[in-house]
Design a protein around this motif. Structure first.
Motif, PDB file in Angstrom:
ATOM      1  N   LEU A 168       0.836  -1.267   0.056  1.00  0.00           N
ATOM      2  CA  LEU A 168       0.251   0.051   0.160  1.00  0.00           C
ATOM      3  C   LEU A 168       1.035   1.240   0.084  1.00  0.00           C
ATOM      4  CD1 LEU A 168      -2.738   1.319   0.551  1.00  0.00           C
ATOM      5  CD2 LEU A 168      -2.325   1.392   3.026  1.00  0.00           C
ATOM      6  N   PHE A 177      -2.924   7.037   0.383  1.00  0.00           N
ATOM      7  CA  PHE A 177      -3.785   6.807   1.591  1.00  0.00           C
ATOM      8  C   PHE A 177      -3.985   8.150   2.346  1.00  0.00           C
ATOM      9  CE2 PHE A 177      -4.965   4.121   5.593  1.00  0.00           C
ATOM     10  CZ  PHE A 177      -6.251   4.318   5.269  1.00  0.00           C
ATOM     11  N   HIS A 230      -7.406  10.208   2.670  1.00  0.00           N
ATOM     12  CA  HIS A 230      -7.893  11.136   4.006  1.00  0.00           C
ATOM     13  C   HIS A 230      -8.127  12.180   4.123  1.00  0.00           C
ATOM     14  CE1 HIS A 230      -8.728  10.508   8.268  1.00  0.00           C
ATOM     15  NE2 HIS A 230      -7.900  11.308   8.426  1.00  0.00           N
ATOM     16  N   SER A 274     -10.570   6.990   7.680  1.00  0.00           N
ATOM     17  CA  SER A 274     -10.445   6.373   6.548  1.00  0.00           C
ATOM     18  C   SER A 274      -9.867   4.886   6.666  1.00  0.00           C
ATOM     19  CB  SER A 274      -9.605   7.253   5.383  1.00  0.00           C
ATOM     20  OG  SER A 274     -10.175   8.101   5.535  1.00  0.00           O
ATOM     21  N   ALA A 313      -8.414   1.456   5.050  1.00  0.00           N
ATOM     22  CA  ALA A 313      -7.808   0.818   3.655  1.00  0.00           C
ATOM     23  C   ALA A 313      -8.292  -0.429   3.379  1.00  0.00           C
ATOM     24  CB  ALA A 313      -6.526   0.718   3.799  1.00  0.00           C
ATOM     25  N   THR A 314      -8.924  -0.761   2.176  1.00  0.00           N
ATOM     26  CA  THR A 314      -9.692  -1.987   2.193  1.00  0.00           C
ATOM     27  C   THR A 314      -8.808  -2.869   0.914  1.00  0.00           C
ATOM     28  OG1 THR A 314     -11.325  -1.149   0.593  1.00  0.00           O
ATOM     29  CG2 THR A 314     -11.844  -1.099   3.016  1.00  0.00           C
ATOM     30  N   SER A 371     -11.553  -5.080   5.697  1.00  0.00           N
ATOM     31  CA  SER A 371     -10.575  -4.282   6.215  1.00  0.00           C
ATOM     32  C   SER A 371      -9.082  -4.703   6.219  1.00  0.00           C
ATOM     33  CB  SER A 371     -10.989  -3.772   7.519  1.00  0.00           C
ATOM     34  OG  SER A 371      -9.878  -3.234   8.006  1.00  0.00           O
ATOM     35  N   TYR A 385      -5.450   2.053   9.061  1.00  0.00           N
ATOM     36  CA  TYR A 385      -6.425   3.166   9.036  1.00  0.00           C
ATOM     37  C   TYR A 385      -5.687   4.686   9.257  1.00  0.00           C
ATOM     38  CZ  TYR A 385      -8.623  -1.105  11.334  1.00  0.00           C
ATOM     39  OH  TYR A 385      -9.023  -2.178  11.088  1.00  0.00           O
ATOM     40  N   PHE A 430     -10.670   3.431   1.313  1.00  0.00           N
ATOM     41  CA  PHE A 430      -9.533   3.465   0.208  1.00  0.00           C
ATOM     42  C   PHE A 430      -9.515   2.045  -0.196  1.00  0.00           C
ATOM     43  CE2 PHE A 430      -5.467   3.554  -1.126  1.00  0.00           C
ATOM     44  CZ  PHE A 430      -5.045   4.568  -1.829  1.00  0.00           C
ATOM     45  N   LYS A 431      -9.671   1.895  -1.557  1.00  0.00           N
ATOM     46  CA  LYS A 431      -9.545   0.491  -1.868  1.00  0.00           C
ATOM     47  C   LYS A 431      -8.101   0.352  -2.732  1.00  0.00           C
ATOM     48  CE  LYS A 431     -14.251   0.433  -3.249  1.00  0.00           C
ATOM     49  NZ  LYS A 431     -15.257   0.151  -4.318  1.00  0.00           N
ATOM     50  N   HIS A 432      -7.545  -0.744  -1.997  1.00  0.00           N
ATOM     51  CA  HIS A 432      -6.176  -1.038  -2.534  1.00  0.00           C
ATOM     52  C   HIS A 432      -6.390  -2.483  -3.501  1.00  0.00           C
ATOM     53  CE1 HIS A 432      -1.892  -1.874  -2.493  1.00  0.00           C
ATOM     54  NE2 HIS A 432      -2.238  -3.126  -1.625  1.00  0.00           N
ATOM     55  N   TRP A 481      -1.417  -7.554  -0.226  1.00  0.00           N
ATOM     56  CA  TRP A 481      -1.970  -7.540   1.245  1.00  0.00           C
ATOM     57  C   TRP A 481      -1.951  -9.029   1.715  1.00  0.00           C
ATOM     58  CZ3 TRP A 481      -6.953  -8.706   3.188  1.00  0.00           C
ATOM     59  CH2 TRP A 481      -7.046  -8.575   4.645  1.00  0.00           C
TER      60      TRP A 481
END
Length: 239
Positions: free
Chosen positions: A111, A116, A120, A128, A130-131, A164, A168, A203-205, A209
Motif C-alpha cells: 500500500l 492513502f 484521507h 478512513s 484501507a480495504t 478491512s 486506518y 480507500f480501495k487497494h 496484502w
C-alpha cells in the motif's frame, strides 16, 4: 504523519508458535514481521512510531529498541490488561494531535501510504479504512429466492467481499470515542460511528496484502521478497 502499530494481541490463530513468540516477531524468511512493517513505514516517509504492546511485549521492545537502527523513533505503551484492537489508543491521547496512521502489527502490504494519507485529508473525515477484495469459497449451493420460489442457484460459488486491511487513517477527534481502561474493538468503534451517522471513508487497494495472523497468509508470505530490493516493493516506494 505518526504511526501506531498495534502489537498487543495473543495471536491465537498461529498457536502453538505464538506461545513462544508474539505474533509481530513471527519470522518471514530471516526477519520478524514487525521489522518488515517498520521498514515499509520508513520507505513511506514515517519516522515517528508508537508500538502498543501487551502479550510478551518485552520481547518486542528487545528486538526493536528505540528504532535508531532504522533511523526511526519508537515509543511503547504497555496494556495493563487487554484493551482490544482500538482501546490501546486511549493510552496515547496526548501524543496524537494531528492525523495519524493505525495498523495491525501483522500486516504486510505494498500500500502507498502517501496516496492513502492524501485520500484521507481530501475527504476530511474522522476515519478512513484501507480495504482489499477477498474471495470466500462457499461449501454449499447458494439459493436466491423471492416469495418462496427459487430465482437463482449457484453451486459452491466464490463470494467477493470488501474487507478491512487492518490499516486506518484517523483524525484526533476519533480519540473522543474511545473509553479509557476497558476493552474497545474496531467493531465497537464502527457501530458507534454508524449509529451517530458519522462518515467513514474507504480507500480501495488493489495490490499486495497479507494478514500474517492467518496461517495460509503466513505461509504465503515466506515466498515473497518484502525487502526494499524487491522490484515490486521498490516500484511502490518510488510511486
Amino acid at each position: 504523519m505518526k504511526a501506531v502499530i498495534q502489537c498487543g494481541g495473543k495471536g491465537t490463530r498461529l498457536r502453538p508458535h505464538t506461545s513462544i513468540l508474539p505474533k509481530p516477531l513471527m519470522p518471514i524468511g530471516a526477519r520478524p514481521v514487525i521489522e518488515l512493517v517498520l521498514k515499509w513505514l520508513r520507505r513511506n516517509g514515517i519516522r515517528d512510531v508508537f508500538v502498543t504492546t501487551g502479550y510478551l511485549g518485552h520481547l518486542i521492545r528487545s528486538v526493536c529498541g528505540d528504532g535508531n537502527q532504522w533511523n526511526m523513533h519508537i515509543s511503547y505503551t504497555q496494556e495493563p490488561e487487554p484493551l482490544g484492537t482500538i482501546g490501546p489508543l486511549s493510552l496515547l491521547r496526548d501524543e496524537l494531535n494531528e492525523p495519524f496512521l493505525v495498523l495491525n502489527g501483522d500486516v504486510l502490504t505494498d500500500l502507498n501510504l502517501s496516496q492513502f494519507a492524501n485520500f484521507h485529508r481530501r475527504h476530511n473525515g474522522a476515519l478512513s479504512i484501507a480495504t482489499a477484495t477477498r474471495l470466500t469459497k462457499m461449501d454449499f449451493g447458494v439459493i436466491d429466492e423471492a416469495e418462496g420460489q427459487v430465482t437463482a442457484f449457484r453451486e459452491k460459488p466464490d463470494l467477493q467481499h470488501l474487507v478491512s486491511m487492518g490499516i486506518y487513517c484517523m483524525n484526533p477527534t476519533i480519540l473522543e470515542c474511545i473509553p479509557s481502561g476497558v476493552p474497545f474493538g474496531f467493531d465497537d468503534l464502527m457501530v458507534q460511528m454508524l449509529q451517530e451517522d458519522t462518515a467513514v471513508h474507504v480507500f480501495k487497494h488493489n495490490g499486495r496484502w497479507l494478514d500474517i495472523g492467518r496461517v495460509e497468509d503466513f505461509l504465503k508470505a515466506q515466498d515473497i521478497p518484502w525487502d526494499e530490493q524487491s522490484p515490486a516493493i521498490a516500484a511502490v516506494a518510488a510511486a
